[in-house]
Enzyme design. Structure first.
Site, PDB file in Angstrom:
ATOM      1  N   LYS A 129       0.861  -1.185   0.000  1.00 54.11           N
ATOM      2  CA  LYS A 129       0.000   0.000   0.000  1.00 54.11           C
ATOM      3  C   LYS A 129       0.894   1.231   0.000  1.00 54.11           C
ATOM      4  CE  LYS A 129      -4.478   0.918   0.057  1.00 54.11           C
ATOM      5  NZ  LYS A 129      -5.502   0.214  -0.714  1.00 54.11           N
ATOM      6  N   ASP A 145      -6.798   4.561  -5.021  1.00 54.63           N
ATOM      7  CA  ASP A 145      -7.510   4.415  -3.752  1.00 54.63           C
ATOM      8  C   ASP A 145      -8.192   5.760  -3.513  1.00 54.63           C
ATOM      9  OD1 ASP A 145      -7.605   2.348  -1.302  1.00 54.63           O
ATOM     10  OD2 ASP A 145      -7.453   4.340  -0.424  1.00 54.63           O
TER      11      ASP A 145
END
Length: 450
Positions: A125, A165
């Site tokens: 991430k 995201d």
């Protein structure tokens, strides 16, 4: 002290201020306890000790020049958590709340989520505390270019493949990819969520929302029910929420809520999807504008929310889809949902329910889809985009959508069957965590101490 308790205590002592990472760790380790007790091979190979520490954590300065000529500085992150199953895979989040704690929690969850898809993807991430809201196109472009000036050193189509995201959509992915191409002189499938004209996949924008609805449908069908005729509450108004609402309509449900950072709308006649898309995807304005155009809608600003509650979950519904952000649904919210007759919760956001809320859902034995299972549709379709890039082919919308539906049903069946091994068929938290963990852990064992 058990193996999981020891690891949790060690990590808690080492990172006491990383509250989101510790919350994710506690939820996962608690549910892994039966598997770890039954099979000592994991402790013998120190799997948890290795799993909770990222293989690589990168942070860097991101300087950029705003439209007034002033130099601004943000912090960028990329945490490459685990590559036992494939290249690191996970989104980039641009939001003021981003810090190392947030990225670690998201990256850790991503390991098991990606494992559940059955695709060859590890967990990672990244992101920055940059806020693209109210920035000009040129400011967003300059920031993305500066961000990629560092990130490009750490990513690659066979090593680390970021996606979008919160705060990172097709626009940002385009600017990031353009700078990557300039720096490397390569046209690689190194980012997913790309534009359809240059390597993107159909259904990618819709995938997380569609996937959470497919997962809910699978849970309900497992109990002889369906979404047909159900009233649905949805939080958020970004891609996940919008396409959750779209697929709910397609499967016969009626979504009646949406929300943003300033408040929520309740439309008793059902959310007008075209209007919601216009306000949020085109105009990018507050949901307060929705209520001005729909007599059937009521707008509740966040200042009027009951203290300690999210008013979205106060609306009586059959099914709920938390699709905004972490910890948006707490114990008090869960109590109201259950009292109002909610029979299914499918998480579209990452870790949107607190531990207290999760415990209530499990105890009530409702259909509860934890995020690492129910919101895996986004990363699954990113994996499908990687496959299309590698083969230099593109699939039709219906082909990708059908593959997505199959992946989500497969995740449900895997989680459900795994939970049944421990006589807890309804506990998909336990089932999803153990099923995802087994695959990663055995790969780590087979690959040796690396």
């Amino acid at each position: 002290m058990s193996y999981t308790q020891r690891i949790l205590a060690e990590v808690s002592n080492k990172y006491p201020h990383q509250v989101f990472f510790l919350q994710a760790l506690k939820e996962i380790l608690h549910s892994l306890e039966p598997e770890l007790t039954k099979n000592k091979i994991y402790e013998e190979h120190s799997i948890l000790e290795r799993l909770v520490i990222p293989e690589r954590s990168i942070s860097f300065r991101v300087p950029w020049v705003d439209d007034s000529g002033k130099v601004q500085v943000n912090t960028g992150y990329r945490i490459e958590f685990n590559s036992a199953l494939g290249p690191y895979k996970g989104g980039l989040r641009f939001h003021p709340s981003v810090n190392e704690d947030i990225i670690k929690f998201l990256g850790f969850e991503q390991i098991l989520k990606n494992s559940l898809t059955t695709l060859a993807m590890g967990g990672g991430k990244g992101g920055s505390d940059f806020d693209p809201k109210e920035k000009s196109e040129n400011e967003v472009m300059r920031f993305c270019q500066s961000f990629m000036n560092e990130l490009y050193r750490h990513i690659g189509e066979r090593s680390d493949v970021p996606a979008g995201d919160i705060g990172v959509g097709a626009r940002e992915i385009g600017y990031l990819f353009g700078q990557y191409k300039k720096l490397t002189n390569r046209f690689d499938g190194v980012l997913t969520g790309k534009g359809l004209r240059w390597g993107g996949s159909l259904v990618r924008k819709e995938a997380t929302g569609y996937g959470s609805v497919y997962f809910a449908q699978a849970m309900l069908e497992g109990k002889g029910d369906s979404l047909e005729g159900k009233i649905a509450c949805v939080s958020g108004s970004g891609n996940v929420a919008i396409y959750t609402i779209e697929k709910l309509y397609a499967l016969g449900a009626k979504p009646v809520t949406a929300s943003d950072s300033k408040g929520m709308i309740y439309d008793c006649e059902g959310i007008e999807l075209g209007l919601l898309k216009e306000l949020k995807e085109v105009q990018r304005v507050s949901l307060s504008e929705y209520a001005k155009m729909r007599p059937s809608a009521k707008y509740i600003p966040i200042e009027e929310y009951t203290k300690g509650r999210n008013e979205v979950w106060s609306i009586p519904c059959d099914v709920a889809f938390p699709s905004a952000t972490q910890n948006e649904l707490n114990g008090a919210d869960a109590k109201v949902l259950l009292e109002n007759g909610c029979i299914c919760v499918s998480e579209g956001a990452n870790m949107p329910s607190t531990l207290e809320a999760i415990d209530q859902f499990i105890q009530a034995r409702i259909c509860y889809g934890p995020a690492k299972a129910s919101n895996a549709g986004g990363v699954a379709t990113s994996g499908l985009e990687m496959s299309q890039n590698a083969s230099m082919h593109s699939w039709s919308f219906d082909e990708v959508d059908e593959k997505l539906r199959g992946i989500m049903r497969g995740i449900y069946e895997n989680a459900s069957q795994t939970a049944e091994e421990f006589a807890e068929r309804d506990n998909l938290v336990l089932g999803a965590n153990i099923a995802g963990f087994r695959k990663v852990a055995m790969a780590m064992i087979e690959q040796g101490v690396v």
